[in-house]
Design a protein around this motif. Structure first.
Motif, PDB file in Angstrom:
ATOM      1  N   ARG A 170      43.171  12.860  -0.478  1.00 33.98           N
ATOM      2  CA  ARG A 170      43.736  13.999  -1.190  1.00 33.98           C
ATOM      3  C   ARG A 170      43.769  15.229  -0.297  1.00 33.98           C
ATOM      4  O   ARG A 170      42.837  15.455   0.467  1.00 33.98           O
ATOM      5  CB  ARG A 170      42.899  14.320  -2.431  1.00 33.98           C
ATOM      6  N   PRO A 171      44.831  16.017  -0.388  1.00 32.55           N
ATOM      7  CA  PRO A 171      44.880  17.245   0.410  1.00 32.55           C
ATOM      8  C   PRO A 171      43.937  18.302  -0.165  1.00 32.55           C
ATOM      9  O   PRO A 171      43.780  18.406  -1.382  1.00 32.55           O
ATOM     10  CB  PRO A 171      46.339  17.683   0.291  1.00 32.55           C
ATOM     11  N   ILE A 172      43.286  19.052   0.700  1.00 39.07           N
ATOM     12  CA  ILE A 172      42.459  20.169   0.264  1.00 39.07           C
ATOM     13  C   ILE A 172      42.923  21.448   0.959  1.00 39.07           C
ATOM     14  O   ILE A 172      43.524  22.303   0.348  1.00 39.07           O
ATOM     15  CB  ILE A 172      40.965  19.917   0.578  1.00 39.07           C
ATOM     16  N   ASP A 173      42.671  21.564   2.261  1.00 39.15           N
ATOM     17  CA  ASP A 173      43.019  22.785   2.988  1.00 39.15           C
ATOM     18  C   ASP A 173      44.087  22.524   4.060  1.00 39.15           C
ATOM     19  O   ASP A 173      45.225  22.927   3.906  1.00 39.15           O
ATOM     20  CB  ASP A 173      41.763  23.393   3.615  1.00 39.15           C
ATOM     21  N   ILE A 174      43.698  21.819   5.129  1.00 32.99           N
ATOM     22  CA  ILE A 174      44.626  21.575   6.236  1.00 32.99           C
ATOM     23  C   ILE A 174      44.606  20.088   6.581  1.00 32.99           C
ATOM     24  O   ILE A 174      43.537  19.491   6.720  1.00 32.99           O
ATOM     25  CB  ILE A 174      44.235  22.389   7.483  1.00 32.99           C
ATOM     26  N   THR A 175      45.786  19.481   6.710  1.00 41.20           N
ATOM     27  CA  THR A 175      45.906  18.086   7.127  1.00 41.20           C
ATOM     28  C   THR A 175      46.846  18.000   8.320  1.00 41.20           C
ATOM     29  O   THR A 175      47.935  18.586   8.313  1.00 41.20           O
ATOM     30  CB  THR A 175      46.456  17.203   5.990  1.00 41.20           C
ATOM     31  N   LEU A 176      46.405  17.279   9.342  1.00 47.04           N
ATOM     32  CA  LEU A 176      47.215  17.060  10.536  1.00 47.04           C
ATOM     33  C   LEU A 176      47.529  15.570  10.613  1.00 47.04           C
ATOM     34  O   LEU A 176      46.619  14.741  10.647  1.00 47.04           O
ATOM     35  CB  LEU A 176      46.471  17.504  11.800  1.00 47.04           C
ATOM     36  N   VAL A 177      48.808  15.224  10.648  1.00 49.86           N
ATOM     37  CA  VAL A 177      49.251  13.833  10.674  1.00 49.86           C
ATOM     38  C   VAL A 177      49.812  13.526  12.062  1.00 49.86           C
ATOM     39  O   VAL A 177      50.762  14.156  12.520  1.00 49.86           O
ATOM     40  CB  VAL A 177      50.311  13.561   9.596  1.00 49.86           C
ATOM     41  N   GLY A 178      49.209  12.532  12.709  1.00 50.65           N
ATOM     42  CA  GLY A 178      49.574  12.215  14.078  1.00 50.65           C
ATOM     43  C   GLY A 178      50.969  11.632  14.225  1.00 50.65           C
ATOM     44  O   GLY A 178      51.398  10.812  13.414  1.00 50.65           O
ATOM     45  N   ILE A 179      51.663  12.049  15.270  1.00 51.70           N
ATOM     46  CA  ILE A 179      53.001  11.548  15.582  1.00 51.70           C
ATOM     47  C   ILE A 179      53.146  11.449  17.100  1.00 51.70           C
ATOM     48  O   ILE A 179      52.338  11.983  17.859  1.00 51.70           O
ATOM     49  CB  ILE A 179      54.122  12.471  15.043  1.00 51.70           C
ATOM     50  N   GLN A 180      54.183  10.745  17.534  1.00 52.31           N
ATOM     51  CA  GLN A 180      54.565  10.708  18.941  1.00 52.31           C
ATOM     52  C   GLN A 180      55.769  11.636  19.127  1.00 52.31           C
ATOM     53  O   GLN A 180      56.736  11.580  18.375  1.00 52.31           O
ATOM     54  CB  GLN A 180      54.929   9.288  19.367  1.00 52.31           C
ATOM     55  N   ILE A 181      55.712  12.493  20.155  1.00 53.26           N
ATOM     56  CA  ILE A 181      56.753  13.490  20.384  1.00 53.26           C
ATOM     57  C   ILE A 181      57.438  13.214  21.722  1.00 53.26           C
ATOM     58  O   ILE A 181      56.766  12.990  22.740  1.00 53.26           O
ATOM     59  CB  ILE A 181      56.165  14.919  20.398  1.00 53.26           C
ATOM     60  N   GLU A 182      58.751  13.240  21.710  1.00 54.64           N
ATOM     61  CA  GLU A 182      59.506  13.102  22.959  1.00 54.64           C
ATOM     62  C   GLU A 182      59.656  14.474  23.605  1.00 54.64           C
ATOM     63  O   GLU A 182      60.197  15.397  23.010  1.00 54.64           O
ATOM     64  CB  GLU A 182      60.893  12.512  22.689  1.00 54.64           C
ATOM     65  N   ARG A 183      59.141  14.610  24.804  1.00 53.72           N
ATOM     66  CA  ARG A 183      59.292  15.836  25.590  1.00 53.72           C
ATOM     67  C   ARG A 183      59.881  15.464  26.949  1.00 53.72           C
ATOM     68  O   ARG A 183      59.166  14.982  27.830  1.00 53.72           O
ATOM     69  CB  ARG A 183      57.950  16.540  25.770  1.00 53.72           C
ATOM     70  N   GLY A 184      61.182  15.656  27.090  1.00 48.88           N
ATOM     71  CA  GLY A 184      61.841  15.244  28.320  1.00 48.88           C
ATOM     72  C   GLY A 184      61.804  13.738  28.462  1.00 48.88           C
ATOM     73  O   GLY A 184      62.246  12.996  27.581  1.00 48.88           O
ATOM     74  N   ASP A 185      61.232  13.285  29.549  1.00 53.43           N
ATOM     75  CA  ASP A 185      61.177  11.854  29.825  1.00 53.43           C
ATOM     76  C   ASP A 185      59.860  11.219  29.386  1.00 53.43           C
ATOM     77  O   ASP A 185      59.631  10.035  29.635  1.00 53.43           O
ATOM     78  CB  ASP A 185      61.370  11.597  31.332  1.00 53.43           C
TER      79      ASP A 185
END
Length: 511
Positions: free
Chosen positions: A421-436
């Motif tokens: 359950r959300p309370i204050d802050i939630t960070l959900v992991g992802i993969q990000i493309e930055r250039g190559d």
């Protein structure tokens, strides 16, 4: 231990499971309560067969990561003698029985649930056929404590409540919401046994779902709560007793056949199952609190991400043995309590805990920090949540202080295994493309609105930039909040565009 290729996906103690960092072995600790002798033995086990690192889980279990060799049979026998391991190997993987970590000592409690925890665990130990249920089958007992578990996820919850018209305490039955059914304390184990056996019959006629045994939620989806309760009723020697509702005409004849049976009134619920209650704070157990027993207190100790070294466990067990009752209590918030401390010994206990690098404050960023195993331990995770979480709180501790507890949750993927359950802050992991290149990053959510994570504040923030984003959010909160307003409440009362404008302004201020 089985060969690695044979290990189950859901870990227990006898048969661990494969994680990216090695074999994971998990001990179910009914009600989360351990005595000093059990703690010493667990610490020895962690040192002998792994790296000596333990972790308290969000079901108040203890798990050992990186198990590196097969555990000798005599060790299993010793664990069973001490009550750490199940008497029947088959039952061991079933989820831990959850109860408030302050059961029996909470000044607000209506009833001590510890005898019920033991009674249900004894039932499981003598009915190994229940091992055919999903390993995630979970039971919770809430005795009305101030440190409540009502908002935590369980398949079945029995929550104590007082009756204004009677002096006795009863339990309300929850199945993913309030059923309206009241149960006497003496009926609890019979009701749980009937609920479990009916669920077991359901699983025998259903195929596996994604290779796994059907969960209770699948039964509720197929049958509906009312139909499930009707089938359970057939296995009970008494009738359901509903707190409110009307008697549906089309079911009256079936219930009248049992109308003379004592123990309840045959009334089926007229209203749908209610939604879950509002989430409760995660920090109420931390710090020093007076117990129900006069002259005694308990101390809630923060364990960042539930991590506990074997040496720390030994020290805490020794401390509890020498200055308290010899009892440690694990919590579903991945912390622990020392209970039954004479008030005259509180200063000494607090000093020794500090000497070991631990603390009991709820207003440090590592106190209410939650993270899943992350990419180091789980193939589903996109980010190394554990390392990122610990680095973030270390960095921010040098830049700001907080005066109210803040819950920050790191999830390596959308599954949200560590906190539901959300309370204050939630960070959900992802993969990000930055250039190559592909880098680790997070989508950042806040507040209780828009389940399952809250409202999205930032998108695709790199792991390196993430601490700065969190710092901006916390500084805006401290500057504009009402006096005792929680972070979640502050975020929920703001329009999303207003929040983002505030955070952008704070970014310019910091630069």
């Amino acid at each position: 231990m089985l060969a690695l290729t044979d290990l189950p996906t859901c870990p227990g103690l006898f048969y661990g499971s494969i994680a990216r960092d090695g074999v994971l072995s998990r001990m179910r600790i009914p009600g989360g309560i351990l005595n000093a002798q059990q703690c010493w033995t667990i610490a020895d086990l962690a040192d002998q067969y792994s790296t000596g690192c333990l972790q308290v889980t969000n079901r108040a279990n203890l798990q050992i990561r990186e198990v590196n060799s097969e555990i000798a049979p005599e060790v299993w026998n010793r664990l069973q003698e001490l009550g750490i391991a199940s008497r029947h190997v088959e039952v061991d993987p079933i989820r831990n029985i959850m109860a408030s970590p302050t059961a029996g000592i909470d000044r607000q409690q209506l009833l001590d649930t510890r005898p019920l925890v033991k009674a249900w665990d004894d039932y499981l130990q003598t009915h190994p056929e229940l091992s055919e249920l999903s390993p995630k089958f979970s039971i919770g007992f809430d005795g009305g404590e101030s440190v409540s578990i009502r908002d935590l996820r369980n398949d079945i919850l029995l929550a104590a409540e007082g009756r204004s018209t009677q002096s006795k305490i009863v339990f309300r039955l929850h199945l993913n919401g309030d059923t309206g059914i009241s149960i006497q304390e003496s009926q609890c184990i019979s009701v749980l046994a009937a609920l479990a056996s009916t669920y077991l019959e359901y699983t025998k006629n259903r195929p596996r779902i994604d290779g796994k045994k059907p969960r209770l939620r699948h039964l509720l989806t197929d049958w509906g709560a009312e139909s499930y309760l009707e089938k359970v009723q057939q296995n009970l020697p008494f009738l359901w007793q509903f707190t409110s509702g009307t008697f549906p005409q089309n079911r009256q004849d079936a219930c009248e056949a049992k109308s003379e049976v004592p123990g309840g009134v045959g009334i089926l619920p007229a209203r749908p199952i209610a939604s879950s209650e509002k989430s409760l704070p995660h920090h109420l157990h931390l710090g020093i609190h007076p117990q129900q027993q006069s002259g005694f207190s308990y101390m809630g100790i923060a364990l960042p991400l539930g991590r506990l070294e074997s040496k720390q466990l030994r020290n805490l067990a020794n401390l509890a043995q020498n200055l308290a009752s010899g009892t440690l209590r694990l919590t579903p918030w991945q912390n622990l309590l020392i209970s039954d401390i004479p008030n005259s010994q509180l200063f000494e206990v607090k000093q020794q805990v500090a000497d070991w690098g631990l603390h009991s404050s709820a207003t440090r960023l590592d106190s209410c920090l939650v993270a899943c195993a992350g990419s180091n331990g789980c193939a589903s995770a996109a980010t190394d949540t554990q390392s990122h979480a610990l680095k973030m709180v270390r960095d921010l501790a040098q830049k700001l202080t907080i005066d109210l507890p803040i819950n920050i949750h790191f999830s390596g993927c959308q599954k949200s295994c560590a906190q539901h359950r959300p309370i204050d802050i939630t960070l959900v992991g992802i993969q990000i493309e930055r250039g190559d290149e592909i880098i680790e990053g997070y989508d950042i959510y806040a507040g209780r609105k828009d389940l399952p994570f809250g409202r999205q504040i930032f998108q695709a923030v790199s792991a390196i930039e993430m601490p700065d984003a969190i710092e901006r959010m916390l500084r805006v909160y401290q500057r504009f909040r009402d006096r005792l307003e929680s972070f979640g409440e502050f975020v929920d009362r703001q329009a999303i565009d207003q929040l983002q404008q505030l955070f952008s302004a704070e970014n310019r201020t910091l630069k």
